[in-house]
Enzyme design. Structure first.
Site, short mmCIF file in Angstrom:
data_model
loop_
_atom_site.label_atom_id
_atom_site.label_comp_id
_atom_site.label_asym_id
_atom_site.label_seq_id
_atom_site.Cartn_x
_atom_site.Cartn_y
_atom_site.Cartn_z
CG HIS A 41 -48.71 81.89 -44.62
ND1 HIS A 41 -47.85 82.51 -44.16
CD2 HIS A 41 -49.78 81.90 -43.75
CE1 HIS A 41 -47.90 83.31 -43.21
NE2 HIS A 41 -49.24 82.88 -42.60
CB SER A 42 -48.68 79.50 -41.24
OG SER A 42 -48.94 79.23 -39.64
CE1 TYR A 43 -50.88 72.27 -38.17
CE2 TYR A 43 -51.83 71.48 -40.46
CZ TYR A 43 -51.60 71.40 -39.09
OH TYR A 43 -51.74 70.04 -38.65
CB THR B 55 -44.54 82.53 -46.18
OG1 THR B 55 -45.78 82.15 -46.31
CG2 THR B 55 -44.12 82.89 -47.76
N GLY C 235 -47.00 74.93 -44.75
CA GLY C 235 -45.72 74.28 -44.89
C GLY C 235 -45.58 72.89 -44.14
#
Length: 400
Positions: free
Chosen positions: A276-278, A304, A280
Site C-alpha cells: 500500500h502507498s509507500y 493499492t 509500493g
C-alpha cells in the site's frame, strides 16, 4: 491622507518592528502555558474505550465513537492525546497478530547483539516452509506499524478496514504462508544525554574575585532563563535522539533486508505481494536491487494507491515490462471497483479501488486482490515449463 503619507518612514519602522516582534512569538509554544499535563493513560481501559464485536472503537460508558476534540481550544493537547491512543492501538494490533492470527514475532537484524537497536516482523509458522504460496504484506509510510493499513481507520472506522488482519486470515485459510513487514520501525528513540557545562571557575589564570563575579552572573542568567522557559513552555518534552536499526534504517532498506533473510530463503514456489502507498515504492526499489531474484520467485503483486514512480526510481525497461505483466495497482477513484483507470506511467495496469479515499483502497479492493492472485497462480501452474536446452540456459544466464 497627506499627513499619513508624510509619516511614511516612521510607520514603516513601526511595522517592521512589529513584524519582528511577532516573528519571535511561537504561538504553539505560547499555548502550552495553559495546557493540562501531557499525562495520558497507557491502556484502552484507561482511555475508557474498547473495541466492540464489530471491531469498532467505542467509549465504554457512552458507546460513542472516539472524540478528537476532547478539550475545546487545545488542539495540541488533543493531538498528543490522539497520538498516545495511537501507540496503544499499535500494541493492541501486535497482540492480535500473535493471539488472533497465530503469527510469530521475529526480531531483526537476525544477528543483532544484545545492546544494539532492533526491530521485528511477523510470520506464520509455515512462512519459510510452505512449498506452495507465500503472501507478503507491506503498509505505507507514517505512524502505521506492522499489521496496519491506516491508524485513522482503526480509530474512526473499524479493525477490518484499518488493519491487515482480514488479508492475513483469508491468506492462511487459502493455504498461504504469511510475512508481515514493519517498514516504519527504523530506529529507537532515547533521551539525549545532557552535556555538562563546565564552570568558568576552572580557568585558573583568572583572579579569584573575577571568577566569583562571573560565576554569580552566570547563575543569575541561568535562573532567569529557567524561570522564563518554565513560563513559556511548562510542557517541555524531553530532547530525544534517534538510534537507527542496522540494515533497516528506511522502508526500502527494510524490504531488501527481509527479502534477503526471509523471503528469498522461503520454500514457496509462488510469492505474492500486497503493498500500500509507500509500500509500493519500497517494492519497486526492492525489484531494482534484486531484479533477477524477484522475477524468479514472485508470481503477482497487488499495489493499492502506490506512490512509486518508475521514472524517478530509474526502473529499467525489463522491470517496467515485468510489472506490466505481473502487477496491478488499485488506485483511489470514484469509478466502480476494477474499472480501468488511465495512467501516465508505463508500468503496471491501474484499476479503481472503488473508493476515492486513499487509506481505504486496500480494504475496498480486498476481494479483487485475492481473485487476481488466484488467476495469476492458476496461469503460472498451467503454463508449460520450457525445456532447459543449452541455448535457453545460456540466454537465462545472460539475463541474470
Amino acid at each position: 491622507m497627506a499627513q499619513i503619507q508624510q509619516g511614511g518612514p516612521d510607520e514603516k519602522e513601526k511595522t517592521t518592528a512589529l513584524k519582528d516582534l511577532l516573528s519571535r512569538i511561537d504561538l504553539d509554544e505560547l499555548m502550552k502555558k495553559d495546557e493540562p499535563p501531557l499525562d495520558f493513560p497507557d491502556t484502552l481501559e484507561g482511555f475508557e474505550y474498547a473495541f466492540n464485536e464489530k471491531g469498532q472503537l467505542r467509549h465504554i460508558k457512552t458507546g460513542e465513537p472516539f472524540v478528537f476534540n476532547y478539550r475545546e481550544d487545545l488542539h495540541r493537547w488533543n493531538q498528543k492525546r490522539y497520538e498516545a491512543l495511537g501507540e496503544i492501538i499499535t500494541k493492541y494490533v501486535y497482540e492480535l497478530l500473535e493471539k488472533d492470527c497465530n503469527l510469530k514475532k521475529i526480531s531483526i537484524p537476525v544477528d543483532a547483539t544484545e545492546s544494539e537497536p532492533k526491530s521485528f516482523i511477523f510470520m506464520s509458522e509455515d512462512a519459510l516452509t510452505n512449498p506452495q504460496k507465500l503472501m507478503v504484506l507491506i503498509h505505507g509510510s507514517g505512524v502505521v506499524r506492522a499489521g496496519q493499513w491506516a491508524r485513522r481507520l482503526i480509530i474512526n472506522e473499524d479493525l477490518d478496514s484499518g488493519t491487515q488482519i482480514p488479508f492475513i486470515k483469508r491468506a492462511m485459510d487459502e493455504g498461504y504462508g504469511v510475512i508481515v513487514l514493519n517498514p516504519n520501525e527504523n530506529y529507537i528513540e532515547v533521551e539525549k544525554p545532557k552535556i555538562p557545562v563546565q564552570s568558568s571557575s576552572d580557568s585558573s589564570d583568572e583572579p579569584a574575585e573575577k571568577r566569583e563575579r562571573k560565576d554569580k552572573v552566570s547563575k543569575e542568567t541561568k535562573k532567569r532563563r529557567d524561570f522564563y522557559e518554565k513560563y513559556r513552555n511548562p510542557q517541555r518534552e524531553k530532547e530525544m535522539m534517534q538510534l537507527y536499526i542496522r540494515e533497516n534504517g528506511s522502508p526500502e532498506e527494510h524490504a531488501v533486508y527481509v527479502w534477503d533473510h526471509f523471503i528469498a530463503q522461503s520454500a514457496a514456489e509462488k510469492v505474492f505481494f500486497v503493498a500500500h502507498s509507500y509500500g509500493g515504492l519500497a517494492f519497486v526499489e526492492l525489484m531494482i536491487q534484486r531484479e533477477a531474484d524477484v522475477k524468479s520467485k514472485v508470481t503477482a503483486v497487488a499495489l493499492t494507491d502506490s506512490v512509486h514512480n518508475v521514472w524517478h526510481q530509474e526502473a529499467g525497461k525489463t522491470i517496467r515490462e515485468w510489472m506490466r505483466e505481473n502487477c496491478c495497482n488499485w488506485v483511489s477513484s470514484s469509478e466502480p471497483l476494477d474499472t480501468s483507470v488511465e495512467s501516465m506511467l508505463p508500468d503496471c495496469p491501474r484499476v479503481s479501488a472503488g473508493t476515492d479515499r486513499h487509506e481505504l483502497t486496500s480494504w475496498k479492493s480486498f476481494p479483487s486482490i485475492f481473485k487476481f492472485f488466484t488467476e495469476a497462480s492458476e496461469a503460472k501452474s498451467s503454463s508449460p515449463k520450457p525445456a532447459l536446452t543449452r541455448r535457453s540456459h545460456r540466454i537465462k544466464h545472460e539475463e541474470l
